[in-house]
Design a protein around this motif. Structure first.
Motif, PDB file in Angstrom:
ATOM      1  N   GLY A 147       0.825  -1.204   0.000  1.00  0.00           N
ATOM      2  CA  GLY A 147       0.000   0.000   0.000  1.00  0.00           C
ATOM      3  C   GLY A 147       0.857   1.250   0.000  1.00  0.00           C
ATOM      4  N   GLY A 148       1.921   1.223   0.832  1.00  0.00           N
ATOM      5  CA  GLY A 148       2.811   2.373   0.903  1.00  0.00           C
ATOM      6  C   GLY A 148       3.502   2.634  -0.426  1.00  0.00           C
ATOM      7  N   LEU A 149       3.967   1.548  -1.081  1.00  0.00           N
ATOM      8  CA  LEU A 149       4.659   1.716  -2.367  1.00  0.00           C
ATOM      9  C   LEU A 149       3.720   2.280  -3.422  1.00  0.00           C
ATOM     10  N   ARG A 150       2.506   1.713  -3.481  1.00  0.00           N
ATOM     11  CA  ARG A 150       1.544   2.207  -4.458  1.00  0.00           C
ATOM     12  C   ARG A 150       1.268   3.676  -4.232  1.00  0.00           C
ATOM     13  N   SER A 151       1.107   4.029  -2.957  1.00  0.00           N
ATOM     14  CA  SER A 151       0.774   5.401  -2.638  1.00  0.00           C
ATOM     15  C   SER A 151       1.904   6.338  -3.005  1.00  0.00           C
ATOM     16  N   ALA A 152       3.160   5.893  -2.754  1.00  0.00           N
ATOM     17  CA  ALA A 152       4.303   6.741  -3.091  1.00  0.00           C
ATOM     18  C   ALA A 152       4.280   7.051  -4.577  1.00  0.00           C
ATOM     19  N   ALA A 153       4.117   6.003  -5.401  1.00  0.00           N
ATOM     20  CA  ALA A 153       4.113   6.207  -6.845  1.00  0.00           C
ATOM     21  C   ALA A 153       2.959   7.118  -7.246  1.00  0.00           C
ATOM     22  N   GLN A 154       1.799   6.900  -6.634  1.00  0.00           N
ATOM     23  CA  GLN A 154       0.612   7.674  -7.006  1.00  0.00           C
ATOM     24  C   GLN A 154       0.763   9.151  -6.630  1.00  0.00           C
ATOM     25  N   VAL A 155       1.217   9.394  -5.413  1.00  0.00           N
ATOM     26  CA  VAL A 155       1.307  10.791  -4.960  1.00  0.00           C
ATOM     27  C   VAL A 155       2.342  11.555  -5.777  1.00  0.00           C
ATOM     28  N   TYR A 310      -4.197  -0.397 -11.573  1.00  0.00           N
ATOM     29  CA  TYR A 310      -2.986   0.375 -11.303  1.00  0.00           C
ATOM     30  C   TYR A 310      -2.388   0.984 -12.573  1.00  0.00           C
ATOM     31  N   ASP A 311      -2.328   0.189 -13.670  1.00  0.00           N
ATOM     32  CA  ASP A 311      -1.723   0.726 -14.894  1.00  0.00           C
ATOM     33  C   ASP A 311      -2.598   1.823 -15.493  1.00  0.00           C
ATOM     34  N   GLN A 312      -3.929   1.693 -15.323  1.00  0.00           N
ATOM     35  CA  GLN A 312      -4.832   2.756 -15.804  1.00  0.00           C
ATOM     36  C   GLN A 312      -4.567   4.051 -15.050  1.00  0.00           C
ATOM     37  N   LEU A 313      -4.371   3.905 -13.723  1.00  0.00           N
ATOM     38  CA  LEU A 313      -4.103   5.076 -12.886  1.00  0.00           C
ATOM     39  C   LEU A 313      -2.865   5.815 -13.371  1.00  0.00           C
ATOM     40  N   MET A 314      -1.777   5.056 -13.624  1.00  0.00           N
ATOM     41  CA  MET A 314      -0.536   5.675 -14.076  1.00  0.00           C
ATOM     42  C   MET A 314      -0.713   6.279 -15.468  1.00  0.00           C
ATOM     43  N   ALA A 315      -1.445   5.578 -16.345  1.00  0.00           N
ATOM     44  CA  ALA A 315      -1.631   6.081 -17.710  1.00  0.00           C
ATOM     45  C   ALA A 315      -2.416   7.389 -17.686  1.00  0.00           C
ATOM     46  N   ILE A 316      -3.453   7.467 -16.841  1.00  0.00           N
ATOM     47  CA  ILE A 316      -4.241   8.702 -16.760  1.00  0.00           C
ATOM     48  C   ILE A 316      -3.354   9.856 -16.314  1.00  0.00           C
ATOM     49  N   GLY A 317      -2.526   9.596 -15.290  1.00  0.00           N
ATOM     50  CA  GLY A 317      -1.690  10.665 -14.762  1.00  0.00           C
ATOM     51  C   GLY A 317      -0.663  11.150 -15.769  1.00  0.00           C
ATOM     52  N   TRP A 318       0.113  10.205 -16.327  1.00  0.00           N
ATOM     53  CA  TRP A 318       1.272  10.604 -17.135  1.00  0.00           C
ATOM     54  C   TRP A 318       0.910  10.878 -18.586  1.00  0.00           C
ATOM     55  N   LYS A 319      -0.053  10.129 -19.136  1.00  0.00           N
ATOM     56  CA  LYS A 319      -0.298  10.261 -20.571  1.00  0.00           C
ATOM     57  C   LYS A 319      -1.437  11.216 -20.895  1.00  0.00           C
ATOM     58  N   ILE A 320      -2.318  11.484 -19.965  1.00  0.00           N
ATOM     59  CA  ILE A 320      -3.435  12.397 -20.263  1.00  0.00           C
ATOM     60  C   ILE A 320      -3.292  13.700 -19.473  1.00  0.00           C
ATOM     61  N   LEU A 321      -3.253  13.598 -18.136  1.00  0.00           N
ATOM     62  CA  LEU A 321      -3.343  14.820 -17.326  1.00  0.00           C
ATOM     63  C   LEU A 321      -2.138  15.738 -17.520  1.00  0.00           C
ATOM     64  N   ILE A 322      -0.912  15.183 -17.522  1.00  0.00           N
ATOM     65  CA  ILE A 322       0.271  16.044 -17.629  1.00  0.00           C
ATOM     66  C   ILE A 322       0.328  16.743 -18.985  1.00  0.00           C
ATOM     67  N   PRO A 323       0.160  16.035 -20.138  1.00  0.00           N
ATOM     68  CA  PRO A 323       0.160  16.767 -21.410  1.00  0.00           C
ATOM     69  C   PRO A 323      -0.941  17.821 -21.492  1.00  0.00           C
TER      70      PRO A 323
END
Lengths: 339, 170
Positions: A147-155, A310-323
């Motif tokens: 949980g801690g690792l996931r949260s670190a990556a997410q935050v 989890y991979d959807q979460l990362m894709a939303i953050g890096w590939k959609i929201l940041i651009p």
């Protein structure tokens, strides 16, 4: 230093302490009733009644929960890293509470009116990540660790779009001071930055939900996989500290949305021009209404949307929201230069 | 007087925390002391009226870089790590050189000449806010070094991606 200046300093410190006490007490009451209304709202959305037993319509439920948590046994895992285990919830809560100091609640009422208010809130929200990571590590438990690792990556991932989405607001207001951001909105023809900065607002809302680890981004505490995630080994009052920190984090994100995008304690001039009696309503009412609407939005999403993978979460953050947030900055900057 | 006291506190604690960082056997504890160290360095920046630098110190160093360190350290086997000696065998040599360098620095402090004060006095920075003052200088007088630094950082980013991406279409 004369006696007069010393008395002056002492009075200033006294006023600050009183302000801190007021904000702290009000924030604690809000957290208590946020849990109650969360259960009520989600209950009614699922055609249930929610808490009904303690007091009329369950109104005293938060106090019952608080007393229960306070008197529960404090269990610490045998192989936990004890000092770090004790420290983690404190870091998490302190980081959340400190941010309350720079939020302007209404005209002139803010504990610390600093020029870098917005950056201060970023700094404190990144400090909160430590509480989560080291609680997961110090518990010496697989569930908490994952949980801690996931949260670190997410935050870390969602702090970037959140910061970038607010750059548009900084460009339009020309300041990092939260009070000045609100004043700039009141002066602008739109009345609130949510209209010209609609892209930034949407990115901010999504990133804010992910920052506070709420559904649909609550992977760090996904019950079905990780029991409760990073705080699974915490019980009693230490668990309550995490709970408080999480809800205060929600209030801070809601206040940020209200201040940076919805005009804080002001309402647009074109509304007061049509309905002049609204300008007599005190500013704190508008501020709280905006915050409550945002908190309700949090509950609404929790009752509606399932959790992301989890991979959807990362894709939303890096590939959609940041651009999208970066494009928003470029467009806002160009408009500011050209107009 | 109050200023000297503040500075003395931060100077002493920064040194103590740095020593704690390198002597802890558990790397996670080192990281946590380092976090405290970064906050004290940020306070020193605040002390110099450099509020923007202080905030960036926390956001970039404590919020991003140190979290990545922690992330990497969490994948170590701490039980093995704690047994390993923290310093390599040749540490007395390094210590001697460190002390020698420190003495050289102390001696060279005598010939320290303060640079002529620029346009930005404390009053001007307070009136204009530190963020705005810094941005103006960075994007006008020091635009070229600033851009060079950002290109170097960009090269590093591209480099990490190339290294991390195993299969490159040749």
């Amino acid at each position: 230093m004369t006696i007069d200046t010393l008395i002056h300093i002492a009075i200033n410190i006294g006023i600050t302490i009183i302000n801190i006490a007021i904000v702290f007490a009000v924030a604690m009451l809000h957290v208590a009733y946020a849990t109650y209304f969360e259960r009520k709202v989600i209950g009614h959305m699922q055609v249930r009644l929610g808490p009904m037993r303690v007091g009329p319509h369950g109104l005293l439920q938060p106090f019952a929960d608080g007393i229960k948590l306070f008197f529960k046994e404090d269990v610490i895992p045998a192989n936990a890293d004890k000092p770090v285990f004790y420290l983690a919830p404190v870091i998490f809560l302190v980081a959340a509470l400190t941010s309350l100091a720079v939020i302007p609640y209404y005209q002139g009422f803010v504990i610390a009116d600093i020029n870098i208010g917005l950056l201060f809130i970023f700094a404190m929200s990144s400090l909160g990540a430590y509480g989560i990571i080291i609680s997961g590590w110090a518990s010496n438990s697989k569930y908490a660790f994952l949980g801690g690792l996931r949260s670190a990556a997410q935050v870390i991932s969602y702090e970037i779009p959140m910061g970038l989405s607010l750059v548009g607001v900084m460009i339009m207001a020309g300041s990092l001071n939260l009070t000045e951001i609100v004043n700039a909105q009141h002066e602008s023809p739109y009345g609130m930055f949510a209209i010209p900065q609609i892209v930034g607002f949407i990115v901010f809302v999504i990133a804010a939900i992910a920052e506070t680890n709420r559904t649909p981004f609550d992977l760090p505490e996904a019950e079905s996989e990780l029991v409760a995630g990073y705080f699974v080994e915490y019980s009693g009052f230490r668990f309550a500290l995490f709970f408080l920190g999480e809800y205060i984090g929600m209030f801070i994100m809601s206040s940020m949305a209200a201040i940076c995008f919805l005009g804080g304690w002001t309402i647009p001039k074109y509304i007061t021009d049509v309905l002049p009696f609204l300008s007599y309503v005190p500013g704190i009412v508008w501020f709280l209404l905006k915050v409550y609407a945002f908190i309700f939005f949090y509950y609404w999403i929790r009752a509606t949307v399932p959790r992301y993978r989890y991979d959807q979460l990362m894709a939303i953050g890096w590939k959609i929201l940041i651009p999208v947030a970066l494009a928003n900055i470029v467009v806002t900057g160009l408009v500011k230069i050209l107009l | 007087m109050l200023q000297q006291l503040f500075f003395a506190y931060f100077a002493v604690t920064i040194i103590v925390f740095s020593i704690l960082v390198i002597t802890r056997r558990n790397p996670v504890h080192s990281v946590l002391w380092m976090l405290l160290l970064f906050f004290h360095i940020a306070s020193l920046y605040l002390f110099l009226n450099a509020e923007f630098i202080a905030a960036i110190q926390i956001i970039v160093y404590a919020g991003a870089i140190l979290v990545l360190y922690l992330f990497a350290i969490l994948f170590l086997n701490i039980k093995e790590e704690v047994k390993v000696n923290r310093f390599v065998g040749a540490w007395p040599t390094g210590f001697t050189f460190g002390i020698a360098l420190f003495i050289v620095f102390i001696l060279s402090l005598r010939s320290f000449i303060a640079a002529p004060p620029g346009n930005y006095s404390i009053e001007l920075i307070k009136a204009e806010t530190h963020t705005k003052a810094l941005a103006k200088v960075l994007y006008t007088d020091f635009l070229f070094p600033f851009e060079v630094a950002s290109v170097i950082l960009l090269v590093a980013i591209v480099g990490t991606i190339v290294l991390a991406k195993r299969r490159l279409k040749s």
